[in-house]
Each structure stands twice: as C-alpha cells, then as structure tokens.
Design an enzyme around this catalytic site. Structure first.
Site, PDB file in Angstrom:
ATOM      1  N   CYS A 269      -0.536  -1.276  -3.238  1.00  0.00           N
ATOM      2  CA  CYS A 269      -0.052  -1.456  -1.855  1.00  0.00           C
ATOM      3  C   CYS A 269      -0.755  -0.591  -0.814  1.00  0.00           C
ATOM      4  O   CYS A 269      -1.346  -1.125   0.129  1.00  0.00           O
ATOM      5  CB  CYS A 269       1.442  -1.203  -1.815  1.00  0.00           C
ATOM      6  SG  CYS A 269       2.313  -2.289  -2.958  1.00  0.00           S
TER       7      CYS A 269
HETATM    8  C1  UGA Z   1       4.634   1.748  -2.025  1.00  0.00           C
HETATM    9  C2  UGA Z   1       5.759   2.117  -1.042  1.00  0.00           C
HETATM   10  O1  UGA Z   1       6.259   3.415  -1.341  1.00  0.00           O
HETATM   11  C3  UGA Z   1       6.903   1.096  -1.111  1.00  0.00           C
HETATM   12  O2  UGA Z   1       7.855   1.395  -0.113  1.00  0.00           O
HETATM   13  C4  UGA Z   1       6.329  -0.303  -0.854  1.00  0.00           C
HETATM   14  O3  UGA Z   1       7.333  -1.307  -0.946  1.00  0.00           O
HETATM   15  C5  UGA Z   1       5.255  -0.586  -1.878  1.00  0.00           C
HETATM   16  O4  UGA Z   1       4.210   0.407  -1.760  1.00  0.00           O
HETATM   17  C6  UGA Z   1       4.722  -1.968  -1.601  1.00  0.00           C
HETATM   18  O5  UGA Z   1       4.211  -2.217  -0.506  1.00  0.00           O
HETATM   19  O6  UGA Z   1       4.918  -2.862  -2.448  1.00  0.00           O
HETATM   20  P1  UGA Z   1       4.191   2.145  -4.645  1.00  0.00           P
HETATM   21  O7  UGA Z   1       2.795   1.687  -4.361  1.00  0.00           O
HETATM   22  O8  UGA Z   1       4.923   1.591  -5.795  1.00  0.00           O
HETATM   23  O9  UGA Z   1       5.143   1.874  -3.346  1.00  0.00           O
HETATM   24  O10 UGA Z   1       4.064   3.707  -4.911  1.00  0.00           O
HETATM   25  P2  UGA Z   1       4.484   5.101  -4.243  1.00  0.00           P
HETATM   26  O11 UGA Z   1       5.503   5.718  -5.102  1.00  0.00           O
HETATM   27  O12 UGA Z   1       4.784   4.947  -2.811  1.00  0.00           O
HETATM   28  O13 UGA Z   1       3.119   5.926  -4.447  1.00  0.00           O
HETATM   29  C7  UGA Z   1       1.875   5.464  -3.928  1.00  0.00           C
HETATM   30  C8  UGA Z   1       0.753   6.440  -4.227  1.00  0.00           C
HETATM   31  O14 UGA Z   1       0.862   7.584  -3.371  1.00  0.00           O
HETATM   32  C9  UGA Z   1       0.719   6.976  -5.649  1.00  0.00           C
HETATM   33  O15 UGA Z   1      -0.612   6.961  -6.127  1.00  0.00           O
HETATM   34  C10 UGA Z   1       1.239   8.393  -5.521  1.00  0.00           C
HETATM   35  O16 UGA Z   1       0.712   9.253  -6.519  1.00  0.00           O
HETATM   36  C11 UGA Z   1       0.734   8.781  -4.141  1.00  0.00           C
HETATM   37  N1  UGA Z   1       1.534   9.851  -3.509  1.00  0.00           N
HETATM   38  C12 UGA Z   1       2.811   9.610  -3.120  1.00  0.00           C
HETATM   39  C13 UGA Z   1       0.953  11.093  -3.313  1.00  0.00           C
HETATM   40  O17 UGA Z   1      -0.227  11.334  -3.655  1.00  0.00           O
HETATM   41  N2  UGA Z   1       1.709  12.084  -2.726  1.00  0.00           N
HETATM   42  C14 UGA Z   1       2.990  11.879  -2.328  1.00  0.00           C
HETATM   43  O18 UGA Z   1       3.602  12.833  -1.789  1.00  0.00           O
HETATM   44  C15 UGA Z   1       3.561  10.613  -2.543  1.00  0.00           C
END
Ligand code: UGA
Length: 433
Positions: A269
């Site tokens: 995403c």
């Molecule tokens: C993300 C959004 O959080 C959801 O709200 C949205 O619905 C979804 O995309 C989508 O559009 O379908 P997701 O991709 O499952 O969800 O994952 P996240 O948990 O948001 O993490 C995304 C990435 O950011 C990961 O690689 C994670 O490691 C990284 N991240 C997240 C960081 O590096 N630091 C943080 O503080 C948080």
C-alpha cells in the site's frame, strides 16, 4: 442484505467473510476458478488472522463463490475489489478493474424492474479514475436502468495482519456518494458495526473519498520517512533517535504512533499508493515535493543500513546474514519489502547472503525469483559463520537472540528495526540510534 463482491483478493475475501459474519448473504465473483473452488470448500485463499475461521464457518451458507456475474442483479449491493497493479511510472493500471466494472454494468442491464442497486468501489483508485470506473459501469447499462444504479466510493483502512479486526472495529468509515439513498444503503450495510463500534462517519462525494484514502496512506508514509530522516540526523550526532521520537510523540499534535524509524516502509500500500498519487498529480501538472521526497528517502534507507556494515567489514566474498524478509512482522508478504534492496545491495558488494524469516521465504522466492540468497531454517543457522548480520524485519524472535551471536565469524550487528539490544561483545549499530 444480498451482497456481491467482485474480486477475491485480500480486501475482497476479508470483506466477504466479515459481512457474512454480520448476517449478510454474500456472493464472491472471481474469474479465477481455483479461488472460487477454495472459497466454496471453506478455505480462505489468503492468510489473515481470524479469516480462515470466518470463511470455513460461513462457506456454503451465507458465503458462496462463483465465476458468473449472472446472479449480481438479484443482489442489493456489489463491491468492486479488483486489484490495480502498478505501472513502471508508479501510476495504477485500472484495466482489470475497468473490465470488472464493465462486466458489473453489463450484468446490471438485467436489473429487475423496480429494484435499485448500489455499486461500491472499494479498490484504491485515484480521483480521476473514480470517474473512469463510474463511466465504465454506466456505459454498460441502458439509460432507464442507469437511473436505478448508484455508484459510491468507500475506501478501506485495514492493515495486513489485522484486517479482520480492523474491519470489525474501524476508527472511521468514509462514504463517498452522489445521493442520499446510497449513503443510507451504506449505513444499513454496516449497521451492525456502526451500532457496536461507533466509528466516525465521513460523508462526502466519491472523488473526495478517494483522495482521503490516498492522503491517509501518503501522510503515514511521509510520517515514517520524516522520522527516518530525523533518525538519520540523530545518528550523525550520536543521538538516540528513539529517545527523540518518544519525546516528540508526547505532543498530541504529533502523536506517538508511526514514529518507529529504521530501514523504511514496504508492503502493498504505502509505496504503491504514494507513487500512484504522485504520478497522477504529475499527469495533471503538479509536481509533488513532499510525497516524492518520502518515497526517495525510503529508497535511500537500505543504503544507509549497508554503509553501517561497510564501516565494520568489507563483505566482498564473505557470508552476511539477513534477518527478516517479510515487509513487516506477522505476515508472509514480501511485496516491496526492504529486504529486497538490502539483499541486492549486499550482492552487489559481492557478499554471500544467507537469509532467515520464520514464514516469508517462499513468498520472497515466488515474487523475486532473481534475488540471490540462501535460505536458512533458523536465525542460528543464518548467523553461523557470518561476518555481519542485518535486521530488516522486527520479528519478536530476533529480540531474544543471544548466544547465537557467538557463532558468527565477526559479531557485527546492524539493526534496521531496533530489535536487538546493544550489548557487550557485539559491534552493534542501530540505523537511527
Ligand atoms: C497500511 C495502512 O496502515 C492501512 O491503514 C491501510 O488500509 C493499508 O496500508 C492499505 O492501504 O491497504 P499495511 O501496509 O498493512 O497498512 O502496513 P502498516 O502496518 O501500516 O506498515 C507499513 C510499513 O510501514 C511497514 O513496512 C512497517 O514496517 C513500516 N512502518 C510502520 C515503519 O517503518 N515505522 C512505523 O512507525 C510504522
């Protein structure tokens, strides 16, 4: 209600099972016969905590699957949850979604007399493409039927790994409609969730609803890149970026969430949606500065990680361990995982890469067949004889590694996720601390 769901990927299957679970009658329509067969057999085609249970509980009863659109006009609502792959320039390819929209429209040409139908676009499409898809639906139905069809945009905010839970207890729901009937139908559809969870309801038009989805993901992606940028500066000054993040997170305007700096964001995403909205804006004449920078910075983080390895060891011809292949813990999904550029850059330096991930090795092999690494069965096996280890995914099990480091040729630990504790005996480097 009778609901059709066109497309049975991660979003379509989750929504289907969750709506069946709140007593709606759901039919999944997918062109892939294997997916249809597995759904009808009560097996979820995707892995999400809690999803298999819901699919097996409702399959054959409130949840059925088919390859045919024939029954769609008999239902009240249909969802379009077809994927929108990325093109080379970052823009989305709406071809498959458009085909599904045309098929849905063609089926709705037979909408029974006196019946109204709501088509909900669930796939993430940019505002201009909301019009493309809407036009595709209306273009396939005769004028007298078109009056009885409404099209809405209702973006999804589920996270991988907690999709079922996120669907069942959302913070907000965004209803992008062009008429009050459509808004009422959406409220009726989600009534069991609205009643019990009391999410904020945002009522707007379809194009704004699409922009809210892109803004949401773009903002979060930029937040991660911003804290990574700040973390990189902290590292230059020998300051702990996490201590700084904890302190600024106390400010309500910043909030403590999404302040974990490291090797960057991956998944299906953030990188895709940010690139898509940047490309769409460019097409329209605006060059994004912030979102483009967020994407650029994300591409640079793996290089920063490897510079820290270079400071300790020349990896040419040496064994290097990579811990974690999934884009985040709790999933086997490796789409846009930061492990890909990390492994590529290690290979460019001539390293012999041994990677370990508790669940994501086969997904990585399938998606990135040219990525060259040896898969280890355990972190211990990956570390044995390695001259350096880099941590890419914050799996809990990496936090408890201890005497395993003793088996390394040189105990150089470069942590991209603040997973391993700095300790005596290790040449430990945190990426942003
Ligand atoms: C993300 C959004 O959080 C959801 O709200 C949205 O619905 C979804 O995309 C989508 O559009 O379908 P997701 O991709 O499952 O969800 O994952 P996240 O948990 O948001 O993490 C995304 C990435 O950011 C990961 O690689 C994670 O490691 C990284 N991240 C997240 C960081 O590096 N630091 C943080 O503080 C948080």
């Amino acid at each position: 209600m009778d609901v059709s769901i066109v497309g049975s990927g991660y979003v379509g299957t989750t929504i289907a099972a969750c709506l069946a679970n709140v007593d709606h009658q759901v039919t999944n329509i997918d062109i892939d016969e294997d997916i249809v067969e597995s759904l009808n057999a009560g097996e979820s085609p995707i892995h999400e905590p809690g999803l298999s249970e819901l699919v097996s509980e409702h399959a054959g009863d409130r949840l059925t699957a088919t390859t045919s659109y024939a029954g769609l006009p008999e239902t009240d609502i249909s969802f379009l949850t077809v994927q929108t792959p990325s093109r080379e320039d970052g823009s989305i390819d709406v071809g498959p979604l458009k085909t599904a929209a045309e098929m849905t429209g063609a089926a709705l040409a037979d909408l029974p007399e006196g019946k109204r139908h709501l088509v909900i676009i669930k796939s993430t499409v940019t505002p201009p493409h909301v019009d493309t898809i809407t036009d595709a639906i209306y273009g396939a139905v005769p004028a007298d039927v078109a009056d009885r069809i409404s099209v809405a945009m209702n973006p999804e905010f589920m996270r991988e790994g907690s999709a079922v839970e996120d669907f069942q207890s959302p913070e907000k729901m965004v209803f992008g409609t062009t008429d009050a009937w459509a808004t009422d139908r959406l409220k009726a559809l989600y009534e069991p969730i609205i009643e019990t969870q009391d999410p904020d309801l945002v009522e707007t038009d379809p194009r704004t609803a699409s922009m809210i989805k892109y803004a949401n993901n773009g903002f979060l992606a930029a937040k991660v890149s911003l804290i990574n940028d700040i973390g990189n500066i902290c590292k230059e000054f020998d300051i702990d970026g996490y201590e700084v993040a904890d302190a600024i997170g106390l400010d309500d305007r910043i909030s403590e969430q999404f302040l974990r700096s490291g090797v960057g964001f991956g998944g299906s995403c953030f990188p895709k949606d940010a690139a898509a909205i940047v490309a769409e804006a460019r097409e329209s004449g605006y060059e994004s500065l912030m979102l483009s920078a967020a994407l650029d910075l994300n591409e640079h983080q793996p290089g920063r990680l490897l510079e820290l390895v270079d400071d300790h060891v020349d990896v040419n011809g040496k064994r290097v361990a990579v811990l974690g292949l999934a884009f985040k813990p709790g999933t086997d999904d490796t789409r846009n995982s930061r492990a890909v550029p990390v492994i590529e850059e290690l290979r460019e330096r001539g390293a012999d890469v041994v990677a370990y991930d508790p669940v994501a090795v086969s997904d990585m092999r399938e998606r990135y067949p040219n990525l060259s690494f040896t898969a280890a069965d355990s972190a211990r096996e990956a570390l044995a004889g390695a001259h350096a280890v880099v941590v890419v995914t914050d799996w809990d099990e990496f936090a408890t590694l201890d005497e395993e480091f003793d088996e390394m040729a040189t105990p150089v630990v470069v942590d991209g996720r603040r997973t391993i504790e700095r300790r005596e005996g290790l040449f430990y480097e945190g990426l942003t601390w």
